[in-house]
Design a protein around this motif. Structure first.
Motif, PDB file in Angstrom:
ATOM      1  N   LYS A  10       6.518   9.405  -5.336  1.00  0.00           N
ATOM      2  CA  LYS A  10       7.018   8.462  -4.433  1.00  0.00           C
ATOM      3  C   LYS A  10       6.170   7.257  -4.340  1.00  0.00           C
ATOM      4  O   LYS A  10       6.499   6.428  -3.680  1.00  0.00           O
ATOM      5  N   GLN A  11       5.154   7.126  -5.105  1.00  0.00           N
ATOM      6  CA  GLN A  11       3.934   6.113  -4.791  1.00  0.00           C
ATOM      7  C   GLN A  11       3.490   5.653  -6.192  1.00  0.00           C
ATOM      8  O   GLN A  11       3.338   6.338  -7.099  1.00  0.00           O
ATOM      9  N   ILE A  12       2.985   4.307  -5.969  1.00  0.00           N
ATOM     10  CA  ILE A  12       2.226   3.740  -7.354  1.00  0.00           C
ATOM     11  C   ILE A  12       0.584   3.478  -6.718  1.00  0.00           C
ATOM     12  O   ILE A  12       0.711   3.120  -5.617  1.00  0.00           O
ATOM     13  N   GLY A  13      -0.094   4.155  -7.620  1.00  0.00           N
ATOM     14  CA  GLY A  13      -1.451   4.145  -7.098  1.00  0.00           C
ATOM     15  C   GLY A  13      -2.463   3.158  -8.112  1.00  0.00           C
ATOM     16  O   GLY A  13      -2.181   3.000  -8.998  1.00  0.00           O
ATOM     17  N   PHE A  14      -3.681   2.809  -7.643  1.00  0.00           N
ATOM     18  CA  PHE A  14      -4.719   2.258  -8.413  1.00  0.00           C
ATOM     19  C   PHE A  14      -6.087   2.807  -7.722  1.00  0.00           C
ATOM     20  O   PHE A  14      -6.580   2.807  -6.679  1.00  0.00           O
ATOM     21  N   LEU A  15      -6.567   3.369  -8.686  1.00  0.00           N
ATOM     22  CA  LEU A  15      -7.786   4.232  -8.448  1.00  0.00           C
ATOM     23  C   LEU A  15      -9.145   3.243  -8.121  1.00  0.00           C
ATOM     24  O   LEU A  15      -9.520   2.485  -9.325  1.00  0.00           O
ATOM     25  N   THR A  16      -9.622   3.027  -7.115  1.00  0.00           N
ATOM     26  CA  THR A  16     -10.803   2.186  -6.696  1.00  0.00           C
ATOM     27  C   THR A  16     -12.315   2.891  -6.819  1.00  0.00           C
ATOM     28  O   THR A  16     -13.293   2.148  -7.072  1.00  0.00           O
ATOM     29  N   ASP A  17     -12.151   4.377  -6.651  1.00  0.00           N
ATOM     30  CA  ASP A  17     -13.419   4.989  -6.669  1.00  0.00           C
ATOM     31  C   ASP A  17     -13.041   6.476  -7.021  1.00  0.00           C
ATOM     32  O   ASP A  17     -12.234   7.122  -6.220  1.00  0.00           O
ATOM     33  N   PHE A  72       0.991   2.275  -3.015  1.00  0.00           N
ATOM     34  CA  PHE A  72       2.215   1.519  -2.684  1.00  0.00           C
ATOM     35  C   PHE A  72       3.412   2.297  -2.653  1.00  0.00           C
ATOM     36  O   PHE A  72       3.338   3.159  -3.661  1.00  0.00           O
ATOM     37  N   SER A  73       4.208   2.155  -1.728  1.00  0.00           N
ATOM     38  CA  SER A  73       5.365   3.022  -1.971  1.00  0.00           C
ATOM     39  C   SER A  73       6.138   2.371  -3.005  1.00  0.00           C
ATOM     40  O   SER A  73       6.155   1.074  -3.344  1.00  0.00           O
ATOM     41  N   LYS A  74       7.260   2.970  -3.798  1.00  0.00           N
ATOM     42  CA  LYS A  74       7.799   2.536  -4.647  1.00  0.00           C
ATOM     43  C   LYS A  74       9.015   1.453  -4.086  1.00  0.00           C
ATOM     44  O   LYS A  74       9.036   0.486  -4.827  1.00  0.00           O
ATOM     45  N   LYS A  75       9.326   1.523  -2.953  1.00  0.00           N
ATOM     46  CA  LYS A  75      10.092   0.560  -2.527  1.00  0.00           C
ATOM     47  C   LYS A  75       9.400  -0.989  -2.046  1.00  0.00           C
ATOM     48  O   LYS A  75       9.766  -2.109  -2.600  1.00  0.00           O
ATOM     49  N   ASP A  76       7.959  -0.790  -1.709  1.00  0.00           N
ATOM     50  CA  ASP A  76       7.225  -2.006  -1.685  1.00  0.00           C
ATOM     51  C   ASP A  76       6.844  -2.523  -2.919  1.00  0.00           C
ATOM     52  O   ASP A  76       6.677  -3.992  -2.916  1.00  0.00           O
ATOM     53  N   TRP A  77       6.615  -1.657  -3.879  1.00  0.00           N
ATOM     54  CA  TRP A  77       6.190  -2.071  -5.063  1.00  0.00           C
ATOM     55  C   TRP A  77       7.274  -2.969  -5.778  1.00  0.00           C
ATOM     56  O   TRP A  77       7.089  -3.922  -6.575  1.00  0.00           O
ATOM     57  N   GLN A  99       0.718 -14.849  -2.242  1.00  0.00           N
ATOM     58  CA  GLN A  99       1.037 -13.687  -3.122  1.00  0.00           C
ATOM     59  C   GLN A  99       0.096 -12.787  -2.945  1.00  0.00           C
ATOM     60  O   GLN A  99       0.628 -11.517  -2.757  1.00  0.00           O
ATOM     61  N   ILE A 100      -1.065 -12.835  -2.781  1.00  0.00           N
ATOM     62  CA  ILE A 100      -2.182 -11.787  -2.565  1.00  0.00           C
ATOM     63  C   ILE A 100      -2.221 -11.224  -1.263  1.00  0.00           C
ATOM     64  O   ILE A 100      -2.073 -10.129  -0.951  1.00  0.00           O
ATOM     65  N   ASP A 101      -1.881 -12.129  -0.312  1.00  0.00           N
ATOM     66  CA  ASP A 101      -1.714 -11.585   1.061  1.00  0.00           C
ATOM     67  C   ASP A 101      -0.116 -10.523   1.131  1.00  0.00           C
ATOM     68  O   ASP A 101      -0.356  -9.559   1.779  1.00  0.00           O
ATOM     69  N   LEU A 102       0.739 -11.046   0.394  1.00  0.00           N
ATOM     70  CA  LEU A 102       1.805 -10.211   0.313  1.00  0.00           C
ATOM     71  C   LEU A 102       1.574  -8.752  -0.501  1.00  0.00           C
ATOM     72  O   LEU A 102       1.836  -7.558   0.234  1.00  0.00           O
ATOM     73  N   ILE A 103       0.637  -8.659  -1.362  1.00  0.00           N
ATOM     74  CA  ILE A 103       0.177  -7.612  -1.986  1.00  0.00           C
ATOM     75  C   ILE A 103      -0.409  -6.701  -0.877  1.00  0.00           C
ATOM     76  O   ILE A 103      -0.204  -5.378  -0.759  1.00  0.00           O
ATOM     77  N   LYS A 104      -1.467  -7.204  -0.171  1.00  0.00           N
ATOM     78  CA  LYS A 104      -2.247  -6.612   0.595  1.00  0.00           C
ATOM     79  C   LYS A 104      -1.661  -6.044   1.912  1.00  0.00           C
ATOM     80  O   LYS A 104      -1.799  -5.048   2.052  1.00  0.00           O
ATOM     81  N   SER A 105      -0.435  -6.579   2.243  1.00  0.00           N
ATOM     82  CA  SER A 105       0.340  -5.959   3.351  1.00  0.00           C
ATOM     83  C   SER A 105       1.190  -5.049   3.058  1.00  0.00           C
ATOM     84  O   SER A 105       1.577  -4.214   3.935  1.00  0.00           O
ATOM     85  N   LYS A 106       1.474  -4.676   1.792  1.00  0.00           N
ATOM     86  CA  LYS A 106       2.403  -3.736   1.269  1.00  0.00           C
ATOM     87  C   LYS A 106       1.303  -2.120   0.824  1.00  0.00           C
ATOM     88  O   LYS A 106       2.056  -1.334   0.653  1.00  0.00           O
ATOM     89  N   ALA A 107      -0.100  -2.614   0.725  1.00  0.00           N
ATOM     90  CA  ALA A 107      -0.764  -1.652   0.185  1.00  0.00           C
ATOM     91  C   ALA A 107      -1.427  -0.900   1.396  1.00  0.00           C
ATOM     92  O   ALA A 107      -1.476  -0.947   2.456  1.00  0.00           O
ATOM     93  N   THR A 108      -1.640   0.424   1.090  1.00  0.00           N
ATOM     94  CA  THR A 108      -2.339   1.485   2.011  1.00  0.00           C
ATOM     95  C   THR A 108      -3.462   2.192   1.251  1.00  0.00           C
ATOM     96  O   THR A 108      -3.202   2.294  -0.121  1.00  0.00           O
ATOM     97  N   GLU A 154      13.288   4.571 -11.212  1.00  0.00           N
ATOM     98  CA  GLU A 154      13.502   6.033 -11.785  1.00  0.00           C
ATOM     99  C   GLU A 154      12.724   6.876 -10.877  1.00  0.00           C
ATOM    100  O   GLU A 154      11.756   6.572 -10.321  1.00  0.00           O
ATOM    101  N   LEU A 155      13.563   8.073 -10.363  1.00  0.00           N
ATOM    102  CA  LEU A 155      12.597   9.192  -9.930  1.00  0.00           C
ATOM    103  C   LEU A 155      12.018   9.557 -10.877  1.00  0.00           C
ATOM    104  O   LEU A 155      12.452  10.262 -11.815  1.00  0.00           O
TER     105      LEU A 155
END
Length: 189
Positions: A45-52, A105-110, A18-27, A86-87
């Motif tokens: 059009k994307q979901i984000g996570f702020l790391t820094d 992550f794109s919404k599609k990948d999320w 599952q972790i590998d799947l998440i990593k493969s979809k992330a940019t 939802e747009l």
């Protein structure tokens, strides 16, 4: 990327696949100071996570004044809209106050992650519940406090932001003028 995985694992368990799947979809992306993550009126059009770094949510009031609604610092998920399908077209701006690094992550990948990983939606619900609770607590206290109390509360709740965020943004967030904030800071030293 590892910060994102560590964060998610605080809210539920994932196996290596599952972790590998998440990593493969992330940019991983970078924003420089004053770059926009999103702009009012433009579909997100994307979901984000702020790391820094630090982001600021702002809008313009009916007088044309720029108002800071809140700040987002490290280890925060940036969702867009109430559902993945939802747009989402925000009425606010989300911009970098400092140089930032995000996992996106794109919404599609999320959506694919959500449909593939059993328990993903439960993890997200826990994260969203935590954010809403924090946001409500923050905003409700601002209403009942005077400027000095708001500033002292801000320092207590966001000790890492005080030296990273311009005073004009902090004053706007607190609902006071920058000159009032300067007086408050001078009086509490």
């Amino acid at each position: 990327m590892e910060k994102f995985i560590e964060y998610i694992l605080q809210f539920g368990n994932l196996n290596k696949q599952q972790i590998d799947l998440i990593k493969s979809k992330a940019t991983e992306i970078e924003l420089h100071t004053d770059d926009f993550y999103w702009e009012a009126g433009k579909t997100v059009k994307q979901i984000g996570f702020l790391t820094d770094g630090v982001l600021r949510v702002s809008y313009y009031n009916n007088k044309g004044e720029e108002i800071t609604r809140y700040f987002i610092d490290e280890n925060h998920l940036i969702l867009s809209g109430n559902t993945i399908d939802e747009l989402y077209t925000p009425s606010e701006y989300l911009s970098a106050i400092t140089d930032c690094k995000l996992v996106v992550f794109s919404k599609k990948d999320w959506k694919e992650i959500s449909e593939t990983i059993i328990g993903w939606d439960t993890i997200l619900q826990k994260i969203v519940a935590k954010y809403h609770s924090e946001k409500i607590t923050r905003r409700s206290e601002l209403i009942s406090q005077d400027g000095t109390e708001r500033y002292l509360d801000f320092i207590q709740k966001f000790p890492t932001l005080i030296n990273r965020v311009p005073l004009s943004y902090i004053a706007s967030y607190l609902g006071i003028t920058q000159s009032s904030l300067s007086r408050i800071r001078k009086n509490i030293r």
